[in-house]
Scaffold this motif. Structure first.
Motif, PDB file in Angstrom:
ATOM      1  N   THR A 191      23.684  -6.876  67.868  1.00  0.00           N
ATOM      2  CA  THR A 191      24.068  -7.066  69.267  1.00  0.00           C
ATOM      3  C   THR A 191      23.223  -8.168  69.888  1.00  0.00           C
ATOM      4  O   THR A 191      22.004  -8.221  69.681  1.00  0.00           O
ATOM      5  CB  THR A 191      23.865  -5.767  70.083  1.00  0.00           C
ATOM      6  N   ILE A 192      23.885  -9.022  70.665  1.00  0.00           N
ATOM      7  CA  ILE A 192      23.202 -10.007  71.489  1.00  0.00           C
ATOM      8  C   ILE A 192      23.415  -9.597  72.943  1.00  0.00           C
ATOM      9  O   ILE A 192      24.555  -9.474  73.404  1.00  0.00           O
ATOM     10  CB  ILE A 192      23.755 -11.426  71.267  1.00  0.00           C
ATOM     11  N   ASP A 193      22.319  -9.384  73.659  1.00  0.00           N
ATOM     12  CA  ASP A 193      22.386  -8.938  75.049  1.00  0.00           C
ATOM     13  C   ASP A 193      22.070 -10.118  75.961  1.00  0.00           C
ATOM     14  O   ASP A 193      20.951 -10.622  75.978  1.00  0.00           O
ATOM     15  CB  ASP A 193      21.377  -7.801  75.275  1.00  0.00           C
ATOM     16  N   PHE A 194      23.075 -10.541  76.755  1.00  0.00           N
ATOM     17  CA  PHE A 194      22.887 -11.680  77.645  1.00  0.00           C
ATOM     18  C   PHE A 194      22.320 -11.262  79.007  1.00  0.00           C
ATOM     19  O   PHE A 194      21.910 -12.115  79.791  1.00  0.00           O
ATOM     20  CB  PHE A 194      24.218 -12.415  77.841  1.00  0.00           C
ATOM     21  N   LYS A 195      22.345  -9.967  79.310  1.00  0.00           N
ATOM     22  CA  LYS A 195      21.820  -9.441  80.577  1.00  0.00           C
ATOM     23  C   LYS A 195      22.372 -10.219  81.772  1.00  0.00           C
ATOM     24  O   LYS A 195      21.644 -10.564  82.716  1.00  0.00           O
ATOM     25  CB  LYS A 195      20.288  -9.436  80.583  1.00  0.00           C
ATOM     26  N   GLY A 196      23.679 -10.468  81.719  1.00  0.00           N
ATOM     27  CA  GLY A 196      24.312 -11.270  82.756  1.00  0.00           C
ATOM     28  C   GLY A 196      24.697 -10.503  83.998  1.00  0.00           C
ATOM     29  O   GLY A 196      25.286 -11.100  84.916  1.00  0.00           O
ATOM     30  N   HIS A 197      24.377  -9.204  84.072  1.00  0.00           N
ATOM     31  CA  HIS A 197      24.761  -8.397  85.237  1.00  0.00           C
ATOM     32  C   HIS A 197      23.560  -7.697  85.867  1.00  0.00           C
ATOM     33  O   HIS A 197      23.705  -6.636  86.466  1.00  0.00           O
ATOM     34  CB  HIS A 197      25.836  -7.383  84.836  1.00  0.00           C
ATOM     35  N   TYR A 198      22.395  -8.311  85.738  1.00  0.00           N
ATOM     36  CA  TYR A 198      21.184  -7.736  86.321  1.00  0.00           C
ATOM     37  C   TYR A 198      20.653  -8.547  87.497  1.00  0.00           C
ATOM     38  O   TYR A 198      19.603  -8.238  88.048  1.00  0.00           O
ATOM     39  CB  TYR A 198      20.079  -7.620  85.267  1.00  0.00           C
ATOM     40  N   GLY A 199      21.357  -9.618  87.848  1.00  0.00           N
ATOM     41  CA  GLY A 199      20.883 -10.471  88.930  1.00  0.00           C
ATOM     42  C   GLY A 199      19.637 -11.243  88.581  1.00  0.00           C
ATOM     43  O   GLY A 199      18.897 -11.697  89.467  1.00  0.00           O
ATOM     44  N   HIS A 228      27.522 -13.313  81.217  1.00  0.00           N
ATOM     45  CA  HIS A 228      27.507 -13.769  82.602  1.00  0.00           C
ATOM     46  C   HIS A 228      28.941 -13.940  83.113  1.00  0.00           C
ATOM     47  O   HIS A 228      29.809 -14.447  82.401  1.00  0.00           O
ATOM     48  CB  HIS A 228      26.750 -15.089  82.727  1.00  0.00           C
ATOM     49  N   ASP A 229      29.148 -13.522  84.331  1.00  0.00           N
ATOM     50  CA  ASP A 229      30.471 -13.600  84.949  1.00  0.00           C
ATOM     51  C   ASP A 229      30.631 -14.970  85.610  1.00  0.00           C
ATOM     52  O   ASP A 229      30.591 -15.108  86.837  1.00  0.00           O
ATOM     53  CB  ASP A 229      30.639 -12.470  85.964  1.00  0.00           C
ATOM     54  N   LEU A 230      30.786 -15.983  84.757  1.00  0.00           N
ATOM     55  CA  LEU A 230      30.940 -17.360  85.209  1.00  0.00           C
ATOM     56  C   LEU A 230      32.166 -17.961  84.535  1.00  0.00           C
ATOM     57  O   LEU A 230      32.430 -17.679  83.360  1.00  0.00           O
ATOM     58  CB  LEU A 230      29.703 -18.185  84.833  1.00  0.00           C
ATOM     59  N   PRO A 231      32.928 -18.804  85.244  1.00  0.00           N
ATOM     60  CA  PRO A 231      34.149 -19.368  84.643  1.00  0.00           C
ATOM     61  C   PRO A 231      33.914 -20.054  83.307  1.00  0.00           C
ATOM     62  O   PRO A 231      34.711 -19.900  82.374  1.00  0.00           O
ATOM     63  CB  PRO A 231      34.644 -20.348  85.720  1.00  0.00           C
ATOM     64  N   GLU A 232      32.821 -20.811  83.190  1.00  0.00           N
ATOM     65  CA  GLU A 232      32.594 -21.533  81.941  1.00  0.00           C
ATOM     66  C   GLU A 232      32.293 -20.570  80.788  1.00  0.00           C
ATOM     67  O   GLU A 232      32.652 -20.838  79.636  1.00  0.00           O
ATOM     68  CB  GLU A 232      31.444 -22.534  82.092  1.00  0.00           C
ATOM     69  N   ILE A 233      31.658 -19.440  81.098  1.00  0.00           N
ATOM     70  CA  ILE A 233      31.358 -18.460  80.055  1.00  0.00           C
ATOM     71  C   ILE A 233      32.615 -17.677  79.697  1.00  0.00           C
ATOM     72  O   ILE A 233      32.890 -17.416  78.512  1.00  0.00           O
ATOM     73  CB  ILE A 233      30.234 -17.514  80.512  1.00  0.00           C
ATOM     74  N   THR A 234      33.399 -17.317  80.693  1.00  0.00           N
ATOM     75  CA  THR A 234      34.658 -16.613  80.434  1.00  0.00           C
ATOM     76  C   THR A 234      35.545 -17.433  79.506  1.00  0.00           C
ATOM     77  O   THR A 234      36.153 -16.895  78.572  1.00  0.00           O
ATOM     78  CB  THR A 234      35.392 -16.338  81.761  1.00  0.00           C
TER      79      THR A 234
END
Length: 355
Positions: A191-199, A228-234
């Motif tokens: 698993t790779i954890d990006f922690k994109g929802h912790y602010g 991360h909830d970003l257009p480029e990442i999506t």
């Protein structure tokens, strides 16, 4: 054995529960990077036995922990597990409001898991027996950050001591392509954890897109947690949603499928969900929708670590469960590390895992 597609809460709800007193015990450990971890055991006492849960909400002792305040709550009485949890929902177990609102769920889990343990002990029965499930060997991963000056040495030290161990790694934009290649060469990253929802602030945000590209390619079979909830990442993950997983956004069954990406995988953290009824609803929703599950913890130091290992053994044993025994938390772990999978070790009564 597939997990049940209907909630098993009705098998626990009517368990009788006698509460006479409540006590709190401080737990402490030193983690890597000079991080001091403090938690609290919640001990409910009644009918000559006790039930334990663990409050993971404390990061720094600021006068608000249960063991500092020795908070007195109106918990004594004759209950069922369901009526006790309903009563608990009317109380505020915080003298000092929490810094993070989700910590309310973390603390609630401590009381509810202690109540579940006590009710089962008073009944002389084990959790798996009441639920009608057979504990299985638990596959686990060691969750790691690679430090301010990231190095694969953290991974290699553990592999030298426990060749079967697998990893969940916290990705950082400070990772070099050479480091990513070295980690991939171990073949041990699940698993790779990006922690994109912790602010959390992203260091070098201009490197974030390239980091995703490199990690998606280097770890073609790994789960990609909390992107991360970003257009480029999506856009970058559009072809990989089958292995995107969510952790931080999952607080109850209704959050499943309501995540930014249409991911199928769920990291089920009991303390993040906060209640026994709600946890069993999450398990049932994932099973009914055939969603892969794995378990996770919040730096438990005591009984809470064994409880999440037990839940993994019952509901998602053959998964990259972030429930490694606490000895893996050390920066330089002991020579004799437990191998994965862990053999099932449920206590004969209660909601506990033998250590």
């Amino acid at each position: 054995m597939a997990p049940p597609t209907e909630s098993l809460w009705p098998r626990l709800a009517d368990l009788p529960l006698t509460v006479e007193a409540c006590e709190y015990d401080r737990l402490h450990a030193a983690f890597p990077q000079d991080f001091e971890r403090v938690t609290t055991h919640v001990r409910l006492i009644g009918a000559g036995v006790d039930g334990l849960g663990e409050d993971v909400s404390i990061h720094v002792e600021d006068g608000g922990s249960l063991h500092e305040t020795q908070l007195e709550l109106p918990l004594a009485g004759e209950w069922t597990l369901a009526s006790f949890t309903d009563h608990l929902a009317t109380l505020d177990p915080w003298v000092v409001p929490p810094e993070w609102e989700p910590a309310r769920r973390w603390r609630n889990w401590a009381f509810e898991s202690a109540a579940l343990d006590l009710a089962l002990r008073q009944a002389g029965r084990a959790l798996h027996d009441v639920l009608g499930l057979e504990p299985q060997p638990v596959r686990f991963v060691n969750s790691l950050g690679l430090g301010e000056e990231p190095s694969a040495d953290h991974v290699h030290r553990r592999l030298d001591r426990a060749p079967s161990v697998r990893f969940k790694l916290d990705a950082e934009t400070t990772w070099s392509p050479e480091l990513i290649d070295a980690l991939a060469a171990t073949g041990a990253v699940d698993t790779i954890d990006f922690k994109g929802h912790y602010g959390m602030e992203v260091k070098h945000p201009e490197r974030l897109g390239a980091l995703y590209d490199q990690l998606v390619a280097a770890f073609p079979d790994a789960y990609l947690e909390d992107p991360h909830d970003l257009p480029e990442i999506t856009a970058r993950l559009a072809g990989h949603v089958d292995r995107v997983s969510y952790d931080a956004p999952i607080h109850d069954a209704d959050d499943i499928g309501a995540t930014p990406l249409p991911a199928r995988v769920v990291n089920v953290k009991p303390s993040r969900i906060g209640g026994v009824r709600e946890l069993l609803e999450v398990y049932a929703r994932c099973a009914a929708q055939q969603r892969p599950m794995y378990g996770g913890g919040m730096g438990e130091l005591g009984v809470g670590r064994g409880q999440i290992e037990l839940l993994a053994a019952l509901f998602h044993p053959d998964a990259p469960n972030d429930v490694a025994p606490s000895v893996f938390h050390a920066d330089d772990p002991a020579d004799a590390l437990p191998a994965s999978p862990l053999p099932p070790r449920p206590d004969a009564i209660g909601f506990r895992w033998l250590t």
